[in-house]
Design a protein around this motif. Structure first.
Motif, PDB file in Angstrom:
ATOM      1  N   LEU A  33      28.899  42.007 -27.632  1.00 12.20           N
ATOM      2  CA  LEU A  33      28.343  42.364 -26.326  1.00 12.20           C
ATOM      3  C   LEU A  33      28.940  43.701 -25.895  1.00 12.20           C
ATOM      4  N   PRO A  34      28.218  44.480 -25.099  1.00 12.81           N
ATOM      5  CA  PRO A  34      28.719  45.794 -24.687  1.00 12.81           C
ATOM      6  C   PRO A  34      30.104  45.746 -24.047  1.00 12.81           C
ATOM      7  N   ALA A  35      30.383  44.724 -23.242  1.00 12.69           N
ATOM      8  CA  ALA A  35      31.681  44.650 -22.555  1.00 12.69           C
ATOM      9  C   ALA A  35      32.832  44.377 -23.508  1.00 12.69           C
ATOM     10  N   ALA A  36      32.553  43.797 -24.685  1.00 11.02           N
ATOM     11  CA  ALA A  36      33.599  43.453 -25.654  1.00 11.02           C
ATOM     12  C   ALA A  36      33.703  44.478 -26.781  1.00 11.02           C
ATOM     13  N   ALA A  37      32.887  45.517 -26.736  1.00 11.59           N
ATOM     14  CA  ALA A  37      32.839  46.483 -27.832  1.00 11.59           C
ATOM     15  C   ALA A  37      34.003  47.466 -27.784  1.00 11.59           C
ATOM     16  N   THR A  38      34.583  47.704 -28.953  1.00 10.48           N
ATOM     17  CA  THR A  38      35.588  48.752 -29.109  1.00 10.48           C
ATOM     18  C   THR A  38      35.206  49.578 -30.327  1.00 10.48           C
ATOM     19  N   LEU A  39      35.759  50.766 -30.412  1.00  4.84           N
ATOM     20  CA  LEU A  39      35.541  51.598 -31.594  1.00  4.84           C
ATOM     21  C   LEU A  39      36.627  51.301 -32.612  1.00  4.84           C
ATOM     22  N   GLU A  40      36.224  51.140 -33.833  1.00  9.32           N
ATOM     23  CA  GLU A  40      37.119  50.845 -34.952  1.00  9.32           C
ATOM     24  C   GLU A  40      37.054  52.019 -35.918  1.00  9.32           C
ATOM     25  N   HIS A  41      38.211  52.508 -36.342  1.00 10.01           N
ATOM     26  CA  HIS A  41      38.233  53.521 -37.393  1.00 10.01           C
ATOM     27  C   HIS A  41      38.112  52.794 -38.727  1.00 10.01           C
ATOM     28  N   ILE A  42      37.086  53.099 -39.492  1.00 11.20           N
ATOM     29  CA  ILE A  42      36.874  52.447 -40.779  1.00 11.20           C
ATOM     30  C   ILE A  42      38.036  52.785 -41.712  1.00 11.20           C
ATOM     31  N   ARG A  43      38.327  54.050 -41.845  1.00 12.53           N
ATOM     32  CA  ARG A  43      39.537  54.479 -42.558  1.00 12.53           C
ATOM     33  C   ARG A  43      40.530  54.881 -41.469  1.00 12.53           C
ATOM     34  N   PRO A  44      41.636  54.133 -41.336  1.00 14.96           N
ATOM     35  CA  PRO A  44      42.581  54.390 -40.248  1.00 14.96           C
ATOM     36  C   PRO A  44      43.094  55.827 -40.223  1.00 14.96           C
ATOM     37  N   LEU A  45      43.387  56.290 -39.034  1.00 23.15           N
ATOM     38  CA  LEU A  45      43.948  57.629 -38.880  1.00 23.15           C
ATOM     39  C   LEU A  45      45.239  57.764 -39.678  1.00 23.15           C
ATOM     40  N   SER A  46      46.032  56.685 -39.730  1.00 19.43           N
ATOM     41  CA  SER A  46      47.307  56.708 -40.447  1.00 19.43           C
ATOM     42  C   SER A  46      47.129  56.865 -41.955  1.00 19.43           C
ATOM     43  N   GLU A  47      45.908  56.617 -42.435  1.00 16.87           N
ATOM     44  CA  GLU A  47      45.616  56.763 -43.870  1.00 16.87           C
ATOM     45  C   GLU A  47      44.741  57.982 -44.145  1.00 16.87           C
ATOM     46  N   GLY A  48      44.712  58.897 -43.197  1.00 16.38           N
ATOM     47  CA  GLY A  48      43.958  60.136 -43.390  1.00 16.38           C
ATOM     48  C   GLY A  48      42.544  60.112 -42.853  1.00 16.38           C
ATOM     49  N   GLY A  49      42.169  59.042 -42.150  1.00 19.93           N
ATOM     50  CA  GLY A  49      40.837  58.963 -41.552  1.00 19.93           C
ATOM     51  C   GLY A  49      40.712  59.926 -40.381  1.00 19.93           C
ATOM     52  N   ASN A  50      39.495  60.064 -39.877  1.00 18.21           N
ATOM     53  CA  ASN A  50      39.268  60.949 -38.737  1.00 18.21           C
ATOM     54  C   ASN A  50      38.470  60.209 -37.676  1.00 18.21           C
ATOM     55  N   SER A  51      38.172  60.888 -36.603  1.00 16.62           N
ATOM     56  CA  SER A  51      37.412  60.271 -35.511  1.00 16.62           C
ATOM     57  C   SER A  51      35.972  60.762 -35.468  1.00 16.62           C
ATOM     58  N   HIS A  52      35.447  61.178 -36.615  1.00 21.08           N
ATOM     59  CA  HIS A  52      34.044  61.577 -36.681  1.00 21.08           C
ATOM     60  C   HIS A  52      33.172  60.328 -36.690  1.00 21.08           C
ATOM     61  N   ALA A  53      31.949  60.466 -36.257  1.00 21.97           N
ATOM     62  CA  ALA A  53      31.037  59.321 -36.107  1.00 21.97           C
ATOM     63  C   ALA A  53      30.899  58.503 -37.383  1.00 21.97           C
ATOM     64  N   GLU A  54      30.920  59.154 -38.545  1.00 23.83           N
ATOM     65  CA  GLU A  54      30.748  58.410 -39.793  1.00 23.83           C
ATOM     66  C   GLU A  54      31.960  57.545 -40.151  1.00 23.83           C
ATOM     67  N   ASN A  55      33.090  57.735 -39.462  1.00 24.83           N
ATOM     68  CA  ASN A  55      34.287  56.919 -39.699  1.00 24.83           C
ATOM     69  C   ASN A  55      34.532  55.938 -38.553  1.00 24.83           C
ATOM     70  N   LEU A  56      33.580  55.790 -37.653  1.00 25.89           N
ATOM     71  CA  LEU A  56      33.732  54.891 -36.515  1.00 25.89           C
ATOM     72  C   LEU A  56      32.713  53.759 -36.594  1.00 25.89           C
ATOM     73  N   ALA A  57      33.141  52.576 -36.184  1.00 24.50           N
ATOM     74  CA  ALA A  57      32.256  51.410 -36.172  1.00 24.50           C
ATOM     75  C   ALA A  57      32.563  50.593 -34.930  1.00 24.50           C
ATOM     76  N   ILE A  58      31.616  49.770 -34.541  1.00 27.76           N
ATOM     77  CA  ILE A  58      31.790  48.884 -33.389  1.00 27.76           C
ATOM     78  C   ILE A  58      32.422  47.578 -33.861  1.00 27.76           C
ATOM     79  N   SER A  59      33.388  47.090 -33.096  1.00 29.34           N
ATOM     80  CA  SER A  59      33.972  45.774 -33.382  1.00 29.34           C
ATOM     81  C   SER A  59      34.361  45.112 -32.066  1.00 29.34           C
ATOM     82  N   HIS A  60      34.589  43.792 -32.137  1.00 30.06           N
ATOM     83  CA  HIS A  60      35.127  43.082 -30.971  1.00 30.06           C
ATOM     84  C   HIS A  60      36.551  43.578 -30.733  1.00 30.06           C
ATOM     85  N   GLU A  61      36.968  43.570 -29.500  1.00 32.02           N
ATOM     86  CA  GLU A  61      38.341  43.972 -29.182  1.00 32.02           C
ATOM     87  C   GLU A  61      39.343  43.077 -29.914  1.00 32.02           C
ATOM     88  N   VAL A  62      39.053  41.772 -29.969  1.00 36.26           N
ATOM     89  CA  VAL A  62      39.941  40.817 -30.645  1.00 36.26           C
ATOM     90  C   VAL A  62      40.009  41.110 -32.145  1.00 36.26           C
TER      91      VAL A  62
END
Length: 87
Positions: A33-62
């Protein structure tokens, strides 16, 4: 509204439009649901990922929090490059 919140809303609306209103969680696969949505980095920033749209996905906050608590989410054997879905 912060830039991150605007990005989350834009990605959520894009996915919802493409999938006829159903936005699956990147971690568990259940509808988010929109209220429970958070952005998830598919490849974590700590592993060299970035915050570009292709590395972001929607997930539940939990789900997002559990993924970070565990450190990693197991890859699916059936779909390489995808997260293993919870049963």
């Amino acid at each position: 509204m912060s830039r991150l919140a605007l990005t989350r809303d834009k990605i959520y609306k894009t996915v919802a439009r493409q999938l006829h209103g159903q936005v699956p969680c990147w971690v568990c696969g259940e509808h988010v649901l929109p209220a429970a949505a958070t952005l998830e980095h598919i490849r974590p920033l700590s592993e060299g990922g970035n915050s570009h749209a292709e590395n972001l996905a929607i997930s539940h906050e939990v789900c997002n929090g559990q993924r970070h608590a565990l450190g990693k989410v197991a890859e699916s054997a059936q779909s390489p490059g995808q997260v293993q879905r919870r049963s």
